[in-house]
Design a protein around this motif. Sequence first.
Motif, PDB file in Angstrom:
ATOM      1  N   HIS A  28      -3.494 -14.637  82.912  1.00  0.00           N
ATOM      2  CA  HIS A  28      -2.089 -14.949  82.589  1.00  0.00           C
ATOM      3  C   HIS A  28      -1.696 -16.420  82.719  1.00  0.00           C
ATOM      4  CE1 HIS A  28      -1.079 -10.665  82.564  1.00  0.00           C
ATOM      5  NE2 HIS A  28      -1.622 -10.542  83.754  1.00  0.00           N
ATOM      6  N   HIS A  86      -0.925  -3.394  80.398  1.00  0.00           N
ATOM      7  CA  HIS A  86      -1.016  -2.984  81.805  1.00  0.00           C
ATOM      8  C   HIS A  86      -0.601  -1.514  81.872  1.00  0.00           C
ATOM      9  CE1 HIS A  86      -0.230  -7.355  82.265  1.00  0.00           C
ATOM     10  NE2 HIS A  86      -0.841  -7.269  83.427  1.00  0.00           N
ATOM     11  N   HIS A 127      -8.688 -10.460  81.248  1.00  0.00           N
ATOM     12  CA  HIS A 127      -7.266 -10.302  81.606  1.00  0.00           C
ATOM     13  C   HIS A 127      -6.836 -11.524  82.410  1.00  0.00           C
ATOM     14  CE1 HIS A 127      -3.963  -7.237  82.604  1.00  0.00           C
ATOM     15  NE2 HIS A 127      -3.645  -8.263  83.385  1.00  0.00           N
ATOM     16  N   ASP A 143      -7.297 -11.582  86.208  1.00  0.00           N
ATOM     17  CA  ASP A 143      -5.840 -11.485  86.341  1.00  0.00           C
ATOM     18  C   ASP A 143      -5.280 -12.804  86.858  1.00  0.00           C
ATOM     19  OD1 ASP A 143      -3.408 -10.221  86.050  1.00  0.00           O
ATOM     20  OD2 ASP A 143      -3.774  -8.640  87.494  1.00  0.00           O
ATOM     21  N   HIS A 188      -5.912  -2.589  84.412  1.00  0.00           N
ATOM     22  CA  HIS A 188      -5.837  -1.964  85.743  1.00  0.00           C
ATOM     23  C   HIS A 188      -6.225  -0.475  85.723  1.00  0.00           C
ATOM     24  CE1 HIS A 188      -4.114  -5.527  87.686  1.00  0.00           C
ATOM     25  NE2 HIS A 188      -3.461  -5.686  86.555  1.00  0.00           N
TER      26      HIS A 188
HETATM   27 ZN   LIG Z   1      -1.940  -8.676  84.571  1.00  0.00          ZN
END
Ligand SMILES: [Zn+2]
Length: 511
Positions: free
Chosen positions: A71, A249, A69, A337, A286
Amino acid sequence: MQSIIRGKYVITRALDRHGWEQIEDGAVLQKDGVIAAIGRFEDLARQNPETSVIGTGNEVLLPGFVNGHHHVGLTPLQLGSPDMPLELWFATRMVTRDVDLYLDTLYSAFEMIASGITTVQHIHGWMPGRLPEVEASADQVIAAYEAIGMRVSYCFALRDQNHLVYESNEDFLARVPDDVKPLLAKYFDRFQLGAEEAIELFGHLHGKHQAKERVKIQLAPANLHWCSDRALEMLAETSERYDAPLHMHLVETAYQKEYARRRGGGTALDYIARFGLLGPKLTLGHGVWLSEGDIERIAETGTCICHNCSSNFRLRSGVAPLNRFEAKGINVAIGIDEAGINDDRDMLQEMRMVLRAHREPGMDDSVPTPAQVFRMATEGGAMTTPYGSTLGRLEVGRGADMVLIDWRQVSYPYLDREVPVLDAVIQRAKTEGVNTVMVAGEVVYQGGRFTKVDRDAALGQISDLLSRELSESEKDRRRLSKAVLPHMRAFYEGYIDPEGHVPFYRQSARF
Ligand SMILES: [Zn+2]
């Protein structure tokens, strides 16, 4: 093209919570990027006398790690956005500067590879513009991974509503004072890509990239509040049609749990189940606030979860019930993340976070073990991408993605002989011990140097580009960020309960 990769210890895969397969003085033979044989170094070297050897015999050889995960490149903090509770962070995130996406992607790829990550789930979002602009941005990100040699599962996060708070853009615009309205309206106007275009984008990218060895394309419903029912329907249909996995998410915070209750009367999981989304192709990012019933249903349907441990701490989301997920046999990946606890993308560090954050008081055997964490960081992650069971283990027929970690860094000047090798690696390996990283049989990093891209030059370019003055649009977003924050705070006042108390730890259902 073939090579032998040797290790003082070769760890091929986790077997269960306490076991793994380990070969002493072992080696892997790779041919054209695929693992062709595994065994003792002596035997493989004798059988393949002309083949070049990678590794000195003083390293631990492991499957490459999967960051499940991810970004962005430069971290939000680097770009001026401090850590906040997630819902308010969306305001401070506005200040982040416009970056060159190719260089930005390289920036975090440097960090990931240097910590042994060979595959990343890149969940791209918040790209301004319509289809042509967003597609050009996606291509820049993918091009950066191709240049550095890393495997990517790319998805563009579909958001077609509620861009800033958990209500429609129009309703939230009506709440803010007149002097804030024009800036906020301008901000909302930046994100014009609707559900139809986002699906079209997926089709284009899939057509261009899916056949590549190191690029795969999948889908990403950004989160329940960001997706209309129509968008969820289209995503489910598209996933079916292309046999494409999805990463979404879900219930990252208690506020999102309450949002789902208001929207559908049940849990967020109940809501997305109506669209037929649950199953092994779906990964939930998450999942901090899943209910016991949700966890049962996730286990029954084979849905996966990506655990973003550092991020949950940084954005005050809570502690995910990881031990419950594991007890139910749910496939769990690890995601760094935006950035880990050291504000970087260090999988060795993140594995330790996962190992340590869930040590509930007690004496029973229910807390994460090194073998479990290792599994999550390798095949657990691979299973949440389109690569699936073609990666994640050192096994004949799987992709030759590997990391060599200096055993001396782990064990010098002394390590008791009874400490299991994997326990030592998970608890003591640091990025300076990462000697060699290989993707699809190609060495992409060795001795602190990237073989395909000049790191110093790229960092110099980033530094030069960002030393320029703020643009008018960047200045506008800074003004808006400050102006809108109190109104976002006001929106969430009393959203959960009148005092705004959020129960913090819910790791275990037993207490
Ligand atoms: Zn995220």
